[in-house]
Design an enzyme around this catalytic site. Structure first.
Site, PDB file in Angstrom:
ATOM      1  N   HIS A 161       0.822  -1.199   0.000  1.00  0.00           N
ATOM      2  CA  HIS A 161       0.000   0.000   0.000  1.00  0.00           C
ATOM      3  C   HIS A 161       0.861   1.257   0.000  1.00  0.00           C
ATOM      4  O   HIS A 161       2.072   1.187   0.163  1.00  0.00           O
ATOM      5  CB  HIS A 161      -0.938   0.009   1.214  1.00  0.00           C
ATOM      6  CG  HIS A 161      -0.234   0.062   2.527  1.00  0.00           C
ATOM      7  ND1 HIS A 161       0.388  -1.038   3.082  1.00  0.00           N
ATOM      8  CD2 HIS A 161      -0.041   1.074   3.396  1.00  0.00           C
ATOM      9  CE1 HIS A 161       0.928  -0.695   4.238  1.00  0.00           C
ATOM     10  NE2 HIS A 161       0.692   0.589   4.453  1.00  0.00           N
TER      11      HIS A 161
ATOM     12  N   GLU B 255      -3.376   4.258   2.983  1.00  0.00           N
ATOM     13  CA  GLU B 255      -3.376   4.414   4.442  1.00  0.00           C
ATOM     14  C   GLU B 255      -3.148   5.871   4.806  1.00  0.00           C
ATOM     15  O   GLU B 255      -2.292   6.541   4.224  1.00  0.00           O
ATOM     16  CB  GLU B 255      -2.246   3.562   5.035  1.00  0.00           C
ATOM     17  CG  GLU B 255      -2.030   3.743   6.518  1.00  0.00           C
ATOM     18  CD  GLU B 255      -0.776   3.031   7.019  1.00  0.00           C
ATOM     19  OE1 GLU B 255      -0.637   2.909   8.240  1.00  0.00           O
ATOM     20  OE2 GLU B 255       0.079   2.624   6.207  1.00  0.00           O
TER      21      GLU B 255
END
Length: 113
Positions: A48, A98
C-alpha cells in the site's frame, strides 16, 4: 477522479478522456482508464501507499472517506508505544491506501528495534 478530489482535497493537474494526473504530498498519481483487466488479486495484497496524517485529523479523514464511498479496511493490531494509528482504505479500483499518524522516521525506528 472524483474519489481522489474528495478524499485528498486536491484538484487534478491534467484531465484527459482516459487519464488524470494529481500531485498528492509530492507524489505524482496518474489514473488511467483501462477496461477489461483483472482486478481481484489486488484485494489480497497488503502492499500500500501511506500518507502522513495528524492524530487530531483522523476523525475528519474517516468522515471524508465515508462520504467518498471508500471501503475502509480493518487495520492490523498496533503497538500503542511507537506505531501510531492508521486508517486503511481502498480506492474504487481496490488499491490499498493508508492515512497514518506519526512520521516515516518514527515508523522506521519502530521496526529497527
Amino acid at each position: 477522479m472524483t474519489f481522489y478530489i474528495n478524499v485528498f482535497a486536491v484538484q487534478p493537474l491534467l484531465v484527459k478522456p482516459k487519464t488524470v494526473y494529481f500531485e498528492i504530498a509530492g507524489i505524482w498519481l496518474a489514473l488511467n482508464l483501462q477496461e477489461d483487466i483483472p482486478r481481484q488479486e489486488i484485494h489480497q495484497s497488503y502492499t500500500h501507499i501511506a500518507f502522513s496524517a495528524k492524530e487530531k485529523d483522523l476523525d475528519t479523514l474517516r468522515a471524508r472517506l465515508q462520504r467518498a464511498g471508500a471501503t475502509i479496511e480493518e487495520g492490523r493490531q498496533r503497538n500503542p508505544e511507537g506505531e501510531g494509528q492508521s486508517i486503511y482504505f481502498r480506492d474504487p479500483d481496490g488499491h490499498l491506501l493508508e492515512f497514518h499518524t506519526g512520521t516515516l522516521e518514527q515508523r522506521l525506528d519502530y521496526y529497527r528495534k
